[in-house]
Motif scaffolding. Structure first.
Motif, PDB file in Angstrom:
ATOM      1  N   LYS A  39       0.867  -1.190   0.000  1.00  0.00           N
ATOM      2  CA  LYS A  39       0.000   0.000   0.000  1.00  0.00           C
ATOM      3  C   LYS A  39       0.906   1.243   0.000  1.00  0.00           C
ATOM      4  CE  LYS A  39      -3.815  -2.427   0.766  1.00  0.00           C
ATOM      5  NZ  LYS A  39      -4.785  -2.545  -0.290  1.00  0.00           N
ATOM      6  N   GLU A 126     -17.652   1.357  14.212  1.00  0.00           N
ATOM      7  CA  GLU A 126     -17.845   0.188  13.335  1.00  0.00           C
ATOM      8  C   GLU A 126     -17.114   0.288  11.998  1.00  0.00           C
ATOM      9  OE1 GLU A 126     -22.235  -0.038  13.450  1.00  0.00           O
ATOM     10  OE2 GLU A 126     -21.957  -1.945  14.466  1.00  0.00           O
ATOM     11  N   ASP A 129     -15.333  -2.976  11.508  1.00  0.00           N
ATOM     12  CA  ASP A 129     -16.294  -3.995  11.069  1.00  0.00           C
ATOM     13  C   ASP A 129     -16.656  -3.786   9.598  1.00  0.00           C
ATOM     14  OD1 ASP A 129     -16.422  -5.387  13.390  1.00  0.00           O
ATOM     15  OD2 ASP A 129     -18.277  -4.478  14.129  1.00  0.00           O
ATOM     16  N   TYR A 132     -14.029  -5.350   7.468  1.00  0.00           N
ATOM     17  CA  TYR A 132     -14.237  -6.809   7.435  1.00  0.00           C
ATOM     18  C   TYR A 132     -15.381  -7.155   6.492  1.00  0.00           C
ATOM     19  CZ  TYR A 132     -11.207  -8.141  11.394  1.00  0.00           C
ATOM     20  OH  TYR A 132     -10.137  -8.391  12.210  1.00  0.00           O
ATOM     21  N   SER A 133     -16.470  -6.397   6.604  1.00  0.00           N
ATOM     22  CA  SER A 133     -17.661  -6.747   5.816  1.00  0.00           C
ATOM     23  C   SER A 133     -17.436  -6.488   4.329  1.00  0.00           C
ATOM     24  CB  SER A 133     -18.887  -5.980   6.319  1.00  0.00           C
ATOM     25  OG  SER A 133     -18.777  -4.633   5.958  1.00  0.00           O
ATOM     26  N   MET A 134     -16.464  -5.603   3.994  1.00  0.00           N
ATOM     27  CA  MET A 134     -16.140  -5.390   2.578  1.00  0.00           C
ATOM     28  C   MET A 134     -15.061  -6.370   2.109  1.00  0.00           C
ATOM     29  SD  MET A 134     -16.210  -1.269   2.040  1.00  0.00           S
ATOM     30  CE  MET A 134     -15.600  -0.699   3.602  1.00  0.00           C
ATOM     31  N   ALA A 135     -14.809  -7.390   2.949  1.00  0.00           N
ATOM     32  CA  ALA A 135     -13.804  -8.423   2.640  1.00  0.00           C
ATOM     33  C   ALA A 135     -12.404  -7.836   2.539  1.00  0.00           C
ATOM     34  CB  ALA A 135     -14.180  -9.184   1.366  1.00  0.00           C
ATOM     35  N   ILE A 136     -12.156  -6.768   3.317  1.00  0.00           N
ATOM     36  CA  ILE A 136     -10.828  -6.149   3.344  1.00  0.00           C
ATOM     37  C   ILE A 136     -10.229  -6.414   4.721  1.00  0.00           C
ATOM     38  CG2 ILE A 136      -9.602  -3.922   3.363  1.00  0.00           C
ATOM     39  CD1 ILE A 136     -11.921  -3.067   1.337  1.00  0.00           C
TER      40      ILE A 136
ATOM     41  N   LYS B  45     -24.773  -9.768  12.838  1.00  0.00           N
ATOM     42  CA  LYS B  45     -23.330  -9.860  12.615  1.00  0.00           C
ATOM     43  C   LYS B  45     -22.849 -11.302  12.473  1.00  0.00           C
ATOM     44  CE  LYS B  45     -21.820  -5.399  14.284  1.00  0.00           C
ATOM     45  NZ  LYS B  45     -20.984  -4.622  15.210  1.00  0.00           N
ATOM     46  N   ASN B  48     -22.761 -12.642   8.336  1.00  0.00           N
ATOM     47  CA  ASN B  48     -21.571 -12.595   7.473  1.00  0.00           C
ATOM     48  C   ASN B  48     -20.297 -12.823   8.297  1.00  0.00           C
ATOM     49  OD1 ASN B  48     -21.488 -10.123   8.736  1.00  0.00           O
ATOM     50  ND2 ASN B  48     -20.844  -8.999   6.918  1.00  0.00           N
ATOM     51  N   LEU B  50     -19.132 -11.642  11.018  1.00  0.00           N
ATOM     52  CA  LEU B  50     -18.409 -10.605  11.766  1.00  0.00           C
ATOM     53  C   LEU B  50     -18.296 -11.050  13.216  1.00  0.00           C
ATOM     54  CD1 LEU B  50     -19.799  -7.194  10.436  1.00  0.00           C
ATOM     55  CD2 LEU B  50     -17.565  -8.210  10.032  1.00  0.00           C
ATOM     56  N   GLN B  70      -9.975 -18.472   6.608  1.00  0.00           N
ATOM     57  CA  GLN B  70     -10.008 -17.019   6.448  1.00  0.00           C
ATOM     58  C   GLN B  70     -10.186 -16.581   4.984  1.00  0.00           C
ATOM     59  OE1 GLN B  70      -6.549 -14.514   7.416  1.00  0.00           O
ATOM     60  NE2 GLN B  70      -7.828 -13.501   8.913  1.00  0.00           N
ATOM     61  N   TYR B  74     -13.338 -14.423   3.508  1.00  0.00           N
ATOM     62  CA  TYR B  74     -13.278 -13.124   2.830  1.00  0.00           C
ATOM     63  C   TYR B  74     -14.011 -13.182   1.491  1.00  0.00           C
ATOM     64  CZ  TYR B  74     -10.293 -10.749   6.189  1.00  0.00           C
ATOM     65  OH  TYR B  74      -9.828 -10.136   7.320  1.00  0.00           O
ATOM     66  N   ARG B  77     -17.685 -13.076   2.195  1.00  0.00           N
ATOM     67  CA  ARG B  77     -18.150 -11.744   2.610  1.00  0.00           C
ATOM     68  C   ARG B  77     -18.360 -10.819   1.408  1.00  0.00           C
ATOM     69  NH1 ARG B  77     -14.161 -11.285   7.539  1.00  0.00           N
ATOM     70  NH2 ARG B  77     -15.452 -12.072   9.221  1.00  0.00           N
ATOM     71  N   GLY B  78     -17.631 -11.106   0.320  1.00  0.00           N
ATOM     72  CA  GLY B  78     -17.811 -10.322  -0.898  1.00  0.00           C
ATOM     73  C   GLY B  78     -19.226 -10.433  -1.456  1.00  0.00           C
ATOM     74  N   VAL B  82     -23.279  -4.400   3.608  1.00  0.00           N
ATOM     75  CA  VAL B  82     -23.800  -4.107   4.953  1.00  0.00           C
ATOM     76  C   VAL B  82     -24.005  -2.604   5.111  1.00  0.00           C
ATOM     77  CG1 VAL B  82     -23.438  -4.373   7.436  1.00  0.00           C
ATOM     78  CG2 VAL B  82     -22.473  -6.071   5.871  1.00  0.00           C
ATOM     79  N   PHE B  84     -24.360  -0.250   8.092  1.00  0.00           N
ATOM     80  CA  PHE B  84     -24.235  -0.242   9.553  1.00  0.00           C
ATOM     81  C   PHE B  84     -25.123   0.839  10.167  1.00  0.00           C
ATOM     82  CE2 PHE B  84     -20.485  -2.500   8.235  1.00  0.00           C
ATOM     83  CZ  PHE B  84     -20.330  -3.456   9.231  1.00  0.00           C
ATOM     84  N   PHE B 101     -14.273   2.748  -2.609  1.00  0.00           N
ATOM     85  CA  PHE B 101     -13.274   1.988  -1.853  1.00  0.00           C
ATOM     86  C   PHE B 101     -13.280   0.475  -2.138  1.00  0.00           C
ATOM     87  CE2 PHE B 101     -11.822   0.087   2.225  1.00  0.00           C
ATOM     88  CZ  PHE B 101     -10.520   0.526   2.177  1.00  0.00           C
ATOM     89  N   PRO B 102     -14.435  -0.211  -2.020  1.00  0.00           N
ATOM     90  CA  PRO B 102     -14.400  -1.663  -2.284  1.00  0.00           C
ATOM     91  C   PRO B 102     -14.005  -1.992  -3.716  1.00  0.00           C
ATOM     92  CG  PRO B 102     -16.577  -0.984  -1.446  1.00  0.00           C
ATOM     93  CD  PRO B 102     -15.768   0.250  -1.640  1.00  0.00           C
ATOM     94  N   GLU B 105     -10.223  -1.575  -3.927  1.00  0.00           N
ATOM     95  CA  GLU B 105      -9.466  -2.546  -3.135  1.00  0.00           C
ATOM     96  C   GLU B 105      -9.659  -3.982  -3.613  1.00  0.00           C
ATOM     97  OE1 GLU B 105      -7.290  -2.165  -0.520  1.00  0.00           O
ATOM     98  OE2 GLU B 105      -7.348  -0.023  -0.933  1.00  0.00           O
ATOM     99  N   LYS B 106     -10.856  -4.300  -4.089  1.00  0.00           N
ATOM    100  CA  LYS B 106     -11.173  -5.705  -4.358  1.00  0.00           C
ATOM    101  C   LYS B 106     -11.269  -6.059  -5.840  1.00  0.00           C
ATOM    102  CE  LYS B 106     -11.553  -8.161  -1.541  1.00  0.00           C
ATOM    103  NZ  LYS B 106     -10.450  -8.833  -0.802  1.00  0.00           N
TER     104      LYS B 106
END
Lengths: 256, 248
Positions: A39, A126, A129, A132-136, B45, B48, B50, B70, B74, B77-78, B82, B84, B101-102, B105-106
């Motif tokens: 990164k 959160e 969290d 985590y929920s975005m699979a990161i 939670k 997924n 968490l 793990q 991941y 979770r994709g 969510v 929040f 962002f997602p 990153e993904k």
């Protein structure tokens, strides 16, 4: 009696478990630090927050530490008619010990506490969290770049602290107390070897790792409330100081 | 299809979930209602992973996600988005960057495609032209919309909504509810909503479940739920303090 023993056992086990969790956190963060993709932008950003933003406090504390060493060194050395060794004594003290330790303390107070507070707030709101929920993986995203940045920034800050401190002692010793400028620098040149510089920089790198590890761990696992964040911040600073001093003892014993 | 089987979870001495069993129908919105602190968010939670249960299983298309390694976790979770309770936007980034962002990153999506998709999602939630703002500059309702845009940007199969209207005035709450329905119809995701705002939440739900005393006391299509003779359901709907629901 049994109740007392079971309480001691529970206390010991819970602390051992906490230490284990902390150690696993470090291993995980280190492993992820060297796993691609790096990164780069985040690392550069954290080099700025750890390094550039701590520069003023490191320069100021280095300067005054050097000036105090100038006074104290002169006072001690004069008893042995060895004032001309002021440069040597100051340089060795700063390069081997005070530079790495005091600059690590400054960075802990300036940046480590901010790391703990930032991650603690992210936990409470959160945001961790959400990662985590975005699979990161939040350790890869939040902790690893800080670790790499601290490994780069800490030795640089320590080097700056050393140079400014030596100059501060020079101003006091040569400018105020009349030590010869030539003997100040020649004493330094004759007694300081590469190992002194190198051992100080090794210490600063390991202190950088300790600060980021402890502060990120405490912030990452802060209870999700306002008092939890403040508690994590305080604990991170105190624990970093303790770890730095304890680790400093062992490194000094090994590298002397 | 998501199936929760005999789920137990405790925090210290407090047993929150005491054997939850329920199913979420694919492509429909299921709302979990219950009193504050009854464990709705804890249950959400688990869906997924968490949180991991002390005992029990969460099956997503027959895969027990509590047993995944793990890397698989991941990947799984994709499939989820969510929203929040507090939107959980990353406060160091603008709204645009939060939604992007997602994707950044993904995926290996190009910046042009990311810009196009983010702008489309922001428009769908009524935040067109607001991408340059930071979360701290937005109202509660706008944050929820931005959070929803981020939750939807990866085109998830399942979207979890944690108290989507808590802290909002009735007008904003209605607009968020309408937004959930509209986006569900557009994207066809399976929606799981946790809420205690009745009767408003009945209007957006295909199914309603009530969590009380650590278990799902009732799970029915919305109309049937509202007319259920179950004393737990009736106590909750009427807001009575006396009854089978233990008030903390």
């Amino acid at each position: 009696m049994l109740l007392f023993l079971s309480r001691i056992g529970r206390y010991t086990l819970s602390h051992l478990a906490a230490m284990g969790r902390m150690f696993l956190f470090l291993l995980s963060a280190l492993a992820l630090s060297f796993r691609p993709p790096a990164k780069i932008r985040l690392i550069l950003y954290h080099i700025k927050t750890i390094g550039v933003d701590s520069l003023s406090v490191v320069v100021l504390s280095g300067f005054f530490t050097g000036m105090v060493m100038g006074f104290q060194g002169y006072y001690s050395l004069r008893k042995f008619n060895a004032e001309s060794w002021l440069g040597s004594a100051t340089a060795l003290g700063l390069l081997r010990e005070l530079g790495p330790v005091l600059s690590a303390f400054m960075v802990t107070g300036r940046t480590g506490s901010a790391m703990a507070a930032e991650l603690g707030t992210m936990r409470a709101t959160e945001q961790i969290d959400a990662l985590y929920s975005m699979a990161i993986n939040p350790i890869k995203y939040l902790v690893s770049p800080r670790i790499i940045a601290s490994l780069i920034a800490m030795p640089l800050l320590t080097a700056i602290f050393d140079v400014v401190g030596i100059y501060g002692a020079y101003l006091v010793g040569v400018g105020l107390l009349g030590v010869s400028s030539g003997s100040y620098f020649s004493g330094m040149e004759s007694s300081v070897v590469f190992h002194d510089v190198y051992s100080g920089l090794i210490k600063s790198v390991s202190f950088g790792l300790i600060i980021t590890w402890v502060c990120c761990y405490k912030g990452f696992h802060a209870p999700p409330m306002a008092t939890g964040v403040s508690q994590a911040t305080t604990e991170s600073v105190v624990l970093s100081f303790v770890f730095i001093l304890v680790w400093d003892y062992f490194l000094t014993a090994i590298m002397l | 299809m998501i199936r929760v089987v005999d789920l137990y979870k405790s925090f210290g001495n407090q047993q929150v979930l005491k054997g939850v069993n329920m199913e979420f129908v694919t492509g429909k919105i299921t709302t979990i209602v219950g009193t504050s602190g009854c464990g709705k968010t804890v249950l959400l939670k688990h869906l997924n992973a968490l949180l991991l249960p002390d005992r029990g299983h969460v099956l997503v298309d027959s895969v027990d996600i509590t047993q995944l390694r793990q890397k698989e976790l991941y990947e799984m979770r994709g499939r989820f988005g969510v929203l929040f309770q507090g939107a959980a936007l990353l406060d160091s980034m603008t709204i645009f960057d939060n939604v992007a962002f997602p994707l950044r990153e993904k995926t290996k999506t190009s910046e042009t495609q990311i810009r196009h998709k983010v702008e489309e999602r922001l428009e769908q939630v009524g935040l067109e032209g607001m991408g340059y703002k930071y979360p701290a500059e937005l109202s509660g309702g706008m944050k929820k919309r931005a959070g929803l845009a981020r939750a939807l940007v990866m085109d998830p199969e399942i979207v979890l909504f944690d108290e989507p209207t808590t802290g909002l005035d009735p007008v904003l709450a209605t607009s968020i509810h309408q937004l959930i329905v509209r986006t569900q119809q557009t994207f066809g995701f399976t929606g799981v909503v946790v809420s205690h705002t009745i009767p408003q939440v009945f209007e957006i739900s295909d199914y309603v479940a009530i969590l009380a005393n650590g278990i799902i006391e009732e799970l029915k299509p919305t109309k049937e739920f509202q007319s259920s003779p179950n004393p737990v359901v009736q106590q909750f709907i009427r807001g009575e303090t006396e009854g089978p629901i233990q008030v903390l």
